[in-house]
Design an enzyme around this catalytic site. Structure first.
Site, PDB file in Angstrom:
ATOM      1  N   TYR A  66      18.187  67.400  16.905  1.00 20.94           N
ATOM      2  CA  TYR A  66      17.044  68.382  17.332  1.00 20.94           C
ATOM      3  C   TYR A  66      15.627  67.679  17.133  1.00 20.94           C
ATOM      4  O   TYR A  66      15.305  67.810  15.710  1.00 20.94           O
ATOM      5  CB  TYR A  66      17.335  69.709  16.746  1.00 20.94           C
ATOM      6  CG  TYR A  66      18.526  70.464  16.947  1.00 20.94           C
ATOM      7  CD1 TYR A  66      19.018  69.842  18.187  1.00 20.94           C
ATOM      8  CD2 TYR A  66      19.185  71.437  16.357  1.00 20.94           C
ATOM      9  CE1 TYR A  66      20.389  70.681  18.265  1.00 20.94           C
ATOM     10  CE2 TYR A  66      20.219  72.149  16.716  1.00 20.94           C
ATOM     11  CZ  TYR A  66      20.902  71.720  17.909  1.00 20.94           C
ATOM     12  OH  TYR A  66      21.985  72.221  17.933  1.00 20.94           O
ATOM     13  N   GLY A 219      22.885  83.266  25.908  1.00 19.17           N
ATOM     14  CA  GLY A 219      22.767  82.479  27.182  1.00 19.17           C
ATOM     15  C   GLY A 219      21.950  81.307  27.150  1.00 19.17           C
ATOM     16  O   GLY A 219      21.891  80.499  28.168  1.00 19.17           O
ATOM     17  N   PHE A 221      19.443  78.290  27.451  1.00 20.13           N
ATOM     18  CA  PHE A 221      18.481  77.879  28.365  1.00 20.13           C
ATOM     19  C   PHE A 221      18.444  78.977  29.560  1.00 20.13           C
ATOM     20  O   PHE A 221      17.319  78.884  30.093  1.00 20.13           O
ATOM     21  CB  PHE A 221      18.443  76.442  28.786  1.00 20.13           C
ATOM     22  CG  PHE A 221      18.490  75.477  27.573  1.00 20.13           C
ATOM     23  CD1 PHE A 221      17.188  75.323  27.034  1.00 20.13           C
ATOM     24  CD2 PHE A 221      19.618  74.787  27.308  1.00 20.13           C
ATOM     25  CE1 PHE A 221      17.108  74.453  25.774  1.00 20.13           C
ATOM     26  CE2 PHE A 221      19.409  74.222  26.023  1.00 20.13           C
ATOM     27  CZ  PHE A 221      18.322  73.680  25.383  1.00 20.13           C
ATOM     28  N   THR A 222      19.371  79.709  29.887  1.00 17.54           N
ATOM     29  CA  THR A 222      19.388  80.585  30.802  1.00 17.54           C
ATOM     30  C   THR A 222      20.012  81.888  30.302  1.00 17.54           C
ATOM     31  O   THR A 222      21.031  82.261  30.255  1.00 17.54           O
ATOM     32  CB  THR A 222      20.563  80.267  31.994  1.00 17.54           C
ATOM     33  OG1 THR A 222      20.541  78.852  32.283  1.00 17.54           O
ATOM     34  CG2 THR A 222      20.246  81.069  33.225  1.00 17.54           C
ATOM     35  N   LEU A 224      20.839  85.484  29.305  1.00 19.67           N
ATOM     36  CA  LEU A 224      21.831  86.445  29.773  1.00 19.67           C
ATOM     37  C   LEU A 224      21.157  87.489  30.543  1.00 19.67           C
ATOM     38  O   LEU A 224      20.119  88.240  30.195  1.00 19.67           O
ATOM     39  CB  LEU A 224      22.895  87.225  28.941  1.00 19.67           C
ATOM     40  CG  LEU A 224      23.775  86.159  28.034  1.00 19.67           C
ATOM     41  CD1 LEU A 224      24.264  86.901  27.049  1.00 19.67           C
ATOM     42  CD2 LEU A 224      25.061  85.977  28.993  1.00 19.67           C
TER      43      LEU A 224
END
Ligand SMILES: NC(=O)c1ccc[n+]([C@@H]2O[C@H](COP(=O)([O-])OP(=O)(O)OC[C@H]3O[C@@H](n4cnc5c(N)ncnc54)[C@H](OP(=O)(O)O)[C@@H]3O)[C@@H](O)[C@H]2O)c1
Length: 299
Positions: A66, A219, A221-222, A224
């Site tokens: 990271y 969720g 990067f997208t 929920l």
């Protein structure tokens, strides 16, 4: 300074040597955009980590890729010397390209290098838990033997550089293969309200006393989004993210949460989910989201 949060009264689960609170923290969001480079606000990243510990969290998930190296160095700067009860879990088997791409780093030399990079950047003599992340397919679990890389990690454990070993992005078959090579204390796979492929694996691991740590619990990067989720949240005067975390806490007692955030307000909001007891009928409503998602429309 201790902050009074509901997680101080929440359940715990054994993770390696320690019993950890079921609500932990995922540090991936502390690096720059795309988990690449430094954060836009270094002081804010330090503040999130300090609040994590002050709130009673004792389980932090990270990786040296990271940034790369950035997140681990920020954790060290904010928190070393570390609290005795803190379990830092890292993962190995990827590296970053100059363009930020995620590249498998599964060879013996790369795995050994990764353990040493984690030790140096976290400022530790031994790593609490190291997850071997399968890169047979970068995006999802794919069948294939993990014996060779896991044997390398087990050797490093015997040398005293690693206390406990976990697996990530793996199938049930690979977990069984792994357990024949060394003790596996946790499995970290993609799982949330809409992504339920591991339902059966979670039950198996619960019977075996192994922690299941869902990544992308909100969720990823997208984020929920679902009308059922919003409806339950509105009724309970909670946020959809709190309901998504509360559902995971109810799903199985071996689930440990590591929601990621770069924001203190979001951290506070997420930790409050430990106080949100969902009813059986609310759980039923939320379970319905997965069936809609399977049909291709996670709304
Ligand atoms: N093993 C693996 O392959 C793997 C893969 C991915 C991640 N992980 C681990 O899993 C952890 C969790 O995954 P993740 O951080 O990618 O995804 P996540 O926890 O599902 O979601 C993080 C996203 O949600 C946002 N968020 C967090 N709390 C929020 C809130 N209360 N309200 C609105 N938005 C909120 C965050 O933005 P803000 O920063 O603005 O809050 C961020 O964009 C990571 O930190 C990492 O340690 C492991």
């Amino acid at each position: 300074m201790r902050i009074n949060t509901p997680i101080n009264h929440s359940d715990t689960f054994q993770l390696g040597h320690h019993s950890v609170k079921r609500l932990g923290y995922g540090a991936m969001q502390l690096a720059g955009p795309g988990v690449f480079g430094p954060p836009e606000d270094h002081a804010a990243a330090l503040a999130v980590l300090k609040e994590v510990i002050a709130s009673g969290v004792n389980h932090i998930d990270t990786a040296d890729f990271y940034g790369p190296h950035i997140t681990n160095r920020i954790i060290r700067e904010a928190l070393a010397p570390y609290p005795d009860d803190l379990v830092i879990v890292t993962k190995i088997s990827a590296r970053r390209g100059e363009d930020g791409s995620w590249i498998p780093a599964f060879s013996r030399d790369e795995l050994i290098q990764a353990v040493h990079d984690n030790l140096r950047n976290l400022g530790l003599d031994v790593l609490d838990v190291v997850n071997l992340r399968s890169m047979l397919n970068i995006h999802h679990p794919a069948e294939g033997s993990i014996e060779a890389p896991l044997t390398v990690l087990a050797d490093l454990q015997r040398k005293g550089l690693v206390r406990h070993i976990g697996l990530s992005n793996v199938t049930a078959t690979q977990v069984e293969e792994g357990r024949r090579i060394c003790e596996i204390v946790c499995v970290q796979n993609h799982y949330n309200l809409a992504q339920r492929a591991d339902d059966e694996l979670i039950a198996t691991l619960a019977r075996q006393g192994i922690a299941y740590v869902p990544f992308f619990p909100l969720g990823g990067f997208t984020p929920l989004q679902s009308s059922a989720l919003s409806a339950v949240a509105a009724r309970r005067k909670a946020t959809p993210m709190q309901v998504a975390l509360a559902w995971l806490l109810r799903r199985s007692p071996n689930i440990l949460l590591i929601p990621g955030t770069s924001s203190v307000p979001h951290l506070r909001e997420n930790l409050q989910s430990a106080a949100l007891a969902l009813s059986a009928s609310e759980l039923g409503e939320l379970d319905g989201i997965a069936f809609t998602a399977v049909a291709g429309s996670p709304r």
